[in-house]
Write a protein that holds these residues in place. Sequence first.
Motif, PDB file in Angstrom:
ATOM      1  N   GLY A  25      -1.465  -6.214   7.884  1.00 52.85           N
ATOM      2  CA  GLY A  25      -0.306  -7.185   7.524  1.00 52.85           C
ATOM      3  C   GLY A  25       0.230  -6.670   6.167  1.00 52.85           C
ATOM      4  N   VAL A  26       0.174  -5.534   5.721  1.00 53.04           N
ATOM      5  CA  VAL A  26       0.362  -5.102   4.442  1.00 53.04           C
ATOM      6  C   VAL A  26       1.989  -4.508   4.531  1.00 53.04           C
ATOM      7  CG1 VAL A  26      -1.890  -4.763   3.609  1.00 53.04           C
ATOM      8  CG2 VAL A  26      -0.766  -2.940   4.428  1.00 53.04           C
ATOM      9  N   ASP A  27       2.619  -4.060   3.410  1.00 48.28           N
ATOM     10  CA  ASP A  27       3.769  -3.513   3.343  1.00 48.28           C
ATOM     11  C   ASP A  27       3.394  -2.004   2.960  1.00 48.28           C
ATOM     12  OD1 ASP A  27       5.228  -5.655   3.911  1.00 48.28           O
ATOM     13  OD2 ASP A  27       5.361  -6.424   1.923  1.00 48.28           O
ATOM     14  N   ILE A  28       3.946  -1.010   3.818  1.00 44.84           N
ATOM     15  CA  ILE A  28       3.481   0.316   3.721  1.00 44.84           C
ATOM     16  C   ILE A  28       4.881   0.885   2.891  1.00 44.84           C
ATOM     17  CG2 ILE A  28       2.891   2.349   4.586  1.00 44.84           C
ATOM     18  CD1 ILE A  28       1.390   0.825   6.892  1.00 44.84           C
ATOM     19  N   ILE A  46       1.566  -2.916  -6.810  1.00 42.75           N
ATOM     20  CA  ILE A  46       0.757  -1.913  -5.989  1.00 42.75           C
ATOM     21  C   ILE A  46      -0.663  -2.439  -5.927  1.00 42.75           C
ATOM     22  CG2 ILE A  46       0.410   0.196  -5.239  1.00 42.75           C
ATOM     23  CD1 ILE A  46       3.463  -0.571  -5.094  1.00 42.75           C
ATOM     24  N   ARG A  47      -1.220  -2.723  -4.641  1.00 37.70           N
ATOM     25  CA  ARG A  47      -2.439  -3.188  -4.249  1.00 37.70           C
ATOM     26  C   ARG A  47      -3.354  -1.665  -4.095  1.00 37.70           C
ATOM     27  NH1 ARG A  47      -6.860  -5.856  -5.808  1.00 37.70           N
ATOM     28  NH2 ARG A  47      -8.010  -6.187  -4.055  1.00 37.70           N
ATOM     29  N   MET A  48      -3.027  -0.880  -3.489  1.00 42.26           N
ATOM     30  CA  MET A  48      -3.529   0.297  -3.077  1.00 42.26           C
ATOM     31  C   MET A  48      -2.822   1.713  -2.834  1.00 42.26           C
ATOM     32  SD  MET A  48      -6.196   0.724   0.361  1.00 42.26           S
ATOM     33  CE  MET A  48      -7.438  -0.426  -0.410  1.00 42.26           C
ATOM     34  N   VAL A  59       0.951  -1.076  -0.077  1.00 43.52           N
ATOM     35  CA  VAL A  59       0.004   0.181  -0.167  1.00 43.52           C
ATOM     36  C   VAL A  59       0.839   1.279  -0.021  1.00 43.52           C
ATOM     37  CG1 VAL A  59      -1.831   1.148   1.284  1.00 43.52           C
ATOM     38  CG2 VAL A  59      -2.006  -1.294   1.321  1.00 43.52           C
ATOM     39  N   LEU A  60       0.687   2.129  -1.226  1.00 50.34           N
ATOM     40  CA  LEU A  60       1.426   3.603  -0.893  1.00 50.34           C
ATOM     41  C   LEU A  60       0.476   4.524  -0.160  1.00 50.34           C
ATOM     42  CD1 LEU A  60       2.159   3.888  -4.909  1.00 50.34           C
ATOM     43  CD2 LEU A  60       3.589   2.492  -2.957  1.00 50.34           C
ATOM     44  N   GLU A 112      -3.695   1.903 -15.769  1.00 50.81           N
ATOM     45  CA  GLU A 112      -2.522   1.227 -16.336  1.00 50.81           C
ATOM     46  C   GLU A 112      -1.915   0.334 -15.528  1.00 50.81           C
ATOM     47  OE1 GLU A 112       1.953   2.205 -17.975  1.00 50.81           O
ATOM     48  OE2 GLU A 112       0.599   3.864 -17.362  1.00 50.81           O
ATOM     49  N   TYR A 113      -1.920   0.333 -14.096  1.00 47.68           N
ATOM     50  CA  TYR A 113      -1.311  -0.728 -13.334  1.00 47.68           C
ATOM     51  C   TYR A 113      -2.205  -1.597 -12.283  1.00 47.68           C
ATOM     52  CZ  TYR A 113       3.304   1.202 -14.607  1.00 47.68           C
ATOM     53  OH  TYR A 113       4.435   1.481 -15.339  1.00 47.68           O
ATOM     54  N   GLY A 114      -3.507  -1.179 -12.497  1.00 50.83           N
ATOM     55  CA  GLY A 114      -4.443  -1.777 -11.777  1.00 50.83           C
ATOM     56  C   GLY A 114      -4.593  -1.785 -10.068  1.00 50.83           C
ATOM     57  N   PHE A 115      -4.194  -0.695  -9.686  1.00 49.23           N
ATOM     58  CA  PHE A 115      -4.037  -0.428  -8.077  1.00 49.23           C
ATOM     59  C   PHE A 115      -5.181   0.530  -7.630  1.00 49.23           C
ATOM     60  CE2 PHE A 115      -1.250   3.045  -9.585  1.00 49.23           C
ATOM     61  CZ  PHE A 115      -1.825   4.190  -8.977  1.00 49.23           C
ATOM     62  N   ILE A 116      -6.099  -0.044  -6.612  1.00 49.27           N
ATOM     63  CA  ILE A 116      -7.027   0.740  -5.959  1.00 49.27           C
ATOM     64  C   ILE A 116      -6.593   2.203  -5.526  1.00 49.27           C
ATOM     65  CG2 ILE A 116      -8.832   0.572  -4.403  1.00 49.27           C
ATOM     66  CD1 ILE A 116      -8.203  -2.342  -4.382  1.00 49.27           C
ATOM     67  N   ILE A 117      -7.360   3.121  -5.761  1.00 47.57           N
ATOM     68  CA  ILE A 117      -7.105   4.467  -5.098  1.00 47.57           C
ATOM     69  C   ILE A 117      -8.309   4.744  -3.985  1.00 47.57           C
ATOM     70  CG2 ILE A 117      -7.078   7.054  -5.450  1.00 47.57           C
ATOM     71  CD1 ILE A 117      -6.211   6.762  -8.475  1.00 47.57           C
TER      72      ILE A 117
END
Length: 495
Positions: free
Chosen positions: A241-244, A268-270, A223-224, A299-304
């Motif tokens: 448990g995500v990587d930030i 990137i998931r989100m 997650v960004l 383009e990259y399929g991540f959630i905003i």
Amino acid sequence: MDSPAEIPYKSFVKIDRKSETSIYMQISNQLINAIQRGYIPFGIKLPGTRALSQILEVHRNTIVAVYDELFAQGWVESLPNKGTFVIGKNQEKPLKIKTFEENHLEKYPKSTGFSFKTSNILDNPFEHSTCEYIFNDGVPDIRLTQIDQHSKFYSSILKRKSQQKMLGHYNHDGSEFFKKNLSHYLNLSRGLPISKNNLLITRSTEMSIYIVSEILLSQGNTVLVGALSYFSVNMIFQKAGVDIVSIPIDEEGIIVESVREACQKQKIRMLYITPHHHYPTTVTLSAKRRLELLNLANEYGFIILEDDYDYEFHYDKSPILPLSSADTNGMVIYIGSFGKSLAPGFRTGFIVAPENLMIEMRKYLGIIDRQGDVLMERVLGEMIAEGEINRYLKKSLKVYQERRDHFSDLLNEHLGDFINFQKPSGGLAIWAEWNIPINLMQLSRHCTQNNLFIPKTLLYQNKNITAMRLGFGNLNFDEMEKSIEILSESVKLVT
């Protein structure tokens, strides 16, 4: 088997004659407590009703009612020509009377008798103080809210027979009336072309993000977030448990090129973002970068995950519409709060998302908030329908704008040589960066000693930055002036 004289019945029973609980029930509950804890052993014969009434100094009929209650609950049995006995084992064995400690019956266990998983991730970061003056991270002033008007809405709805039926039903789906009016309100004010089917009503922004995380995030996802981000949200992500991964921020908001670089390195998931006023720096994400982020998400399929926590508070110009208003591919989940300018009890959170995701979200909401708050939602719905929300916002925004301007002037006057800040176009807080070497924790302690509380959650200090987020919305002019005076004097002591 006679009741041993060692049992101090009067010590077990403390009668409060002013209590709303009847005396016989007070005695019954405390005798049951004594039986459960072994101070009145199983199988023992209780004193006769006359004897116990004399010991406890109450009427005999009260003790008769006590024994009837103990019998009804299954704690005693009455044997003809023998007396009343505590039901249980060990009736043929010698009775062992536990040593009684004064008030021991009133004590609750200090710790569990079992082990369980603990987590320091969710340690409460919020602090409280008795100081007269308090800086917060930007909350409204409860004194400005029209409590009487809001209460009239609530009282009127509660008296309607048609609405009283709602009290007898669970309804985690929320008030259809409120969702219909809220969707219309969001359409007009934020350009969101939604219907009530795209809304999930929650208790808070944190609950909204928790539900989103439970459904959309798995352990190991990335997650960004902004290089400085909302601590409560980061706690929720860490618990999942995500990587930030932190993305740098500048005067135009999150740096899109850094987002692209992160996407090129890993999946990137989100992306969590507060574009209207970035938390905590208050900068607004530029229109150009908004479009670039939407293109990157496609383009990259991540959630905003767009958090619009203070959209209601804008002063100098019309607010920029949310990213969600321009999303045509279903990549943005929009969360916000409604009624933030009202008293805390009249506020609610919400999630806006495509209908297929709403179906799953409602399942989770049905578990953690099954009953909902349909009456309050009805109140908010009527406040929208009758234009009360807009009228109140118009009045309160004028006050908050004056406070923003005055607070900015005070900062320039007293601390202009020590800090840099930009007057925000909206919101209820100012982001101030220090241009001198200063220990913010030490500064906070000095302020507290002088009756000004600055929570540690407002302090941002590392090798790259020394800054504070100072809320002004809760302070009137006199309180602002006194707070800044204390802050200024404390700065002189620690530099």
